[in-house]
Design an enzyme around this catalytic site. Sequence first.
Site, PDB file in Angstrom:
ATOM      1  N   ASP A 210      42.794  41.100  32.199  1.00 34.18           N
ATOM      2  CA  ASP A 210      42.392  42.506  32.239  1.00 34.18           C
ATOM      3  C   ASP A 210      42.701  43.156  30.889  1.00 34.18           C
ATOM      4  O   ASP A 210      43.272  42.535  30.000  1.00 34.18           O
ATOM      5  CB  ASP A 210      43.143  43.242  33.350  1.00 34.18           C
ATOM      6  CG  ASP A 210      44.658  43.207  33.134  1.00 34.18           C
ATOM      7  OD1 ASP A 210      45.185  44.135  32.501  1.00 34.18           O
ATOM      8  OD2 ASP A 210      45.307  42.238  33.578  1.00 34.18           O
ATOM      9  N   ASP A 212      44.702  45.895  30.581  1.00 30.40           N
ATOM     10  CA  ASP A 212      45.802  46.819  30.846  1.00 30.40           C
ATOM     11  C   ASP A 212      45.189  48.179  31.188  1.00 30.40           C
ATOM     12  O   ASP A 212      44.212  48.226  31.927  1.00 30.40           O
ATOM     13  CB  ASP A 212      46.777  46.858  29.660  1.00 30.40           C
ATOM     14  CG  ASP A 212      48.168  47.329  30.069  1.00 30.40           C
ATOM     15  OD1 ASP A 212      48.717  46.753  31.035  1.00 30.40           O
ATOM     16  OD2 ASP A 212      48.697  48.253  29.439  1.00 30.40           O
TER      17      ASP A 212
END
Length: 290
Positions: A210, A212
């Site tokens: 991802d 963040d």
Amino acid sequence: MLETKIGVIGGSGLYDIDGLQNSKWQAVDSPWGAPSDELLTGTLDGVEIVFLPRHGRGHVHSPGSVPYRANIDALKRLGVTDVISVSACGSFQEHMAPGHFVIVDQFIDRTTARENSFFGTGCVAHVSVAHPTCPRLSQACQDAAEAQEITVHRGGTYLAMEGPQFSSLAESRMYREVWGCDVIGMTNMPEARLAREAELCYASVAMITDYDSWHPDHGEVDVTAIIKTLMGNSAQAKGMIARLPALLGLERYDCPHGCDKSLEFAIMTAPEMRSPALLAKLDAVAGRVL
């Protein structure tokens, strides 16, 4: 000359290794407590492999409760020479996208509640972690990832946070814009420090799941999306690991970067002042110099 024995510490989503010959789960007693789980031993292409699921099978340990000292001690006790850490991470860089791997070479440690050394009162030691990962081992991981057709980035700074919560937006921006970090995770510290104290070559492979919370198009960590990416990353990681024995070979020579001699001049406590109880616990980690 030693024989190569590869230790793999699997992070979130990676709880075993496929294709091991003569495989068995083995309990290892450590004076530093119980490791995260039993260790899976076997061979790949004639090279011995020891696998340890960092969070335990079934993911029972949070990042803060992982028994890092027992884990590294158990690997050393089984004769491991090289440790590959595989972990799920968030990315602070647009070009380091979910599904990519990063071969980490630096850390910023923001953990606060973990035992981070085998040494202390009764036997004081100071090792250098200026360069906390092994370039030789990192190169092997890069080559294996590329052979697996994984998009891999060589070099990156890993921000180790305490967790278990993910970052706030302000923290994420600071780590990215002010501190210049590349990836963020919760488990490579104190693991990398302890591997250095145990004179083990250590390489860190960050599997990006991802962005963040800094990314304008990804305002927060989406756990559902993370799990989907995590499963794909874990399958790729297994393929990468399967290629490492051929790259590292059966024969293990001295590390050209000195990882396996990091305690050579590190112990400061005079021999007559050393704690017998602590020395007994250090038998595997520091037996070479004690």
